[in-house]
Write a protein that holds these residues in place. Structure first.
Motif, PDB file in Angstrom:
ATOM      1  N   GLN A   1      -6.668   5.438   2.129  1.00 47.99           N
ATOM      2  CA  GLN A   1      -6.077   4.801   3.302  1.00 47.99           C
ATOM      3  C   GLN A   1      -6.205   3.279   3.232  1.00 47.99           C
ATOM      4  O   GLN A   1      -5.324   2.546   3.690  1.00 47.99           O
TER       5      GLN A   1
ATOM      6  N   MET B   1       5.135  -7.380   1.324  1.00 50.03           N
ATOM      7  CA  MET B   1       4.444  -7.697   2.571  1.00 50.03           C
ATOM      8  C   MET B   1       5.157  -8.810   3.322  1.00 50.03           C
ATOM      9  O   MET B   1       5.336  -8.755   4.547  1.00 50.03           O
TER      10      MET B   1
ATOM     11  N   GLY C   1       5.988  -3.823   3.536  1.00 47.76           N
ATOM     12  CA  GLY C   1       4.706  -3.280   3.120  1.00 47.76           C
ATOM     13  C   GLY C   1       3.606  -3.651   4.091  1.00 47.76           C
ATOM     14  O   GLY C   1       3.708  -4.650   4.821  1.00 47.76           O
ATOM     15  N   SER C   2       2.531  -2.859   4.103  1.00 47.79           N
ATOM     16  CA  SER C   2       1.415  -3.113   5.017  1.00 47.79           C
ATOM     17  C   SER C   2       0.491  -4.186   4.446  1.00 47.79           C
ATOM     18  O   SER C   2       0.322  -4.312   3.230  1.00 47.79           O
ATOM     19  N   PHE C   3      -0.114  -4.966   5.350  1.00 42.16           N
ATOM     20  CA  PHE C   3      -1.074  -5.987   4.944  1.00 42.16           C
ATOM     21  C   PHE C   3      -2.486  -5.408   4.777  1.00 42.16           C
ATOM     22  O   PHE C   3      -3.397  -6.129   4.382  1.00 42.16           O
ATOM     23  N   ASP C   4      -2.640  -4.118   5.111  1.00 42.59           N
ATOM     24  CA  ASP C   4      -3.982  -3.513   5.050  1.00 42.59           C
ATOM     25  C   ASP C   4      -4.650  -3.639   3.675  1.00 42.59           C
ATOM     26  O   ASP C   4      -5.841  -3.988   3.593  1.00 42.59           O
TER      27      ASP C   4
END
Length: 266
Positions: free
Chosen positions: A153, A165, A170-173
């Motif tokens: 995750q 991103m 896209g996610s920055f996570d």
């Protein structure tokens, strides 16, 4: 009897006695109907231990009247006494019998008669339904641990992710977790858990036979296995490897462990 003949006879007896009283290398082979690889071969008198190769062959130090133990999960333990013939030819052949666990007959649930009409009415169980039955795709691989799920995750940041991103695709996570060190921490936790699982599996399978030929007090054995698990090449040397290769690794770490203890005491 002439003196010369007496001397020759006495010399032969002395040669035979002293020759057989010395330990020699015995070449042997284990035969059975099943797999003969990784059979544990132990000579406690000589503190010698080995395992068979893929064809059941082995070599071990022994002298006259030593008892060689052959053990494995799938075979009955067998003990062979080294006699004069084995010493003379320096060879032995051992036949192992499969270990069969015979269980008492147990009847679970209702007894079926063979009559289809009566048996249908006699069965009240329901057939389980899985995701294939209803056309739903599902995961059938190895179940992940909690740490592995958290690492998945968190994501593993790569520089090539940056354009996605910035464009909102896209996610920055993954980037945030990389900067804060969370991804690194989770990777270390997953590695630690994998080493611990592998170490405990090896301990459960091989500890008993290993410590017969590599003596170590009971209270220090767990510490020894943690010492092995901390080695940088532990997973590479022991994961998905044969018992023979794992035992070679344990022996090398055993020498280092005992040397460190001696230097520490001094």
């Amino acid at each position: 009897m002439p003196i010369v003949q007496k001397f020759i006879g006495l010399s032969f007896m002395l040669f035979t006695f002293f020759g057989f009283s010395q330990a020699v290398e015995i070449s042997g082979v284990v035969n059975s109907l099943g797999d003969v690889e990784n059979i544990h071969v132990l000579n406690k008198a000589e503190q010698a231990f080995t395992i068979t190769n893929a064809t059941g062959e082995f070599k071990i130090e022994a002298k006259l009247n030593d008892t060689i133990q052959f053990s494995s999960v799938q075979y009955q333990t067998k003990y062979v006494v080294v006699d004069h013939q084995v010493m003379l030819f320096k060879a032995m052949r051992v036949v192992l019998e499969e270990h069969v666990n015979q269980l008492d007959e147990v009847v679970v649930g209702k007894v079926l008669t063979g009559n289809l009409l009566s048996d249908i009415g006699n069965v009240d169980g329901k057939v389980p339904i899985n995701f294939y039955d209803v056309g739903i795709p599902g995961y059938t691989g190895k179940k992940k641990t909690q740490s592995e799920r958290r690492l998945s995750q968190a994501g593993d940041f790569k520089p090539k992710m940056i354009p996605g991103m910035l464009l909102g695709g896209g996610s920055f996570d993954p980037l945030i977790n990389a900067i804060t060190g969370r991804t690194k921490m989770l990777k270390a936790r997953v590695d630690h858990e994998e080493r611990d699982r592998l170490m405990r599996n090896i301990k459960a399978r091989l500890a008993s036979d290993f410590f017969r030929s590599n003596p170590l007090e009971e209270e220090s054995r767990m510490d020894f296995f943690y010492y092995c698990a901390d080695a940088p090449n532990f997973v590479k040397r022991c994961k998905n490897q044969t018992d023979f290769k794992i035992l070679l690794f344990l022996r090398s770490k055993y020498r280092d462990y005992m040397k460190n203890r001696t230097e520490g005491n001094n």
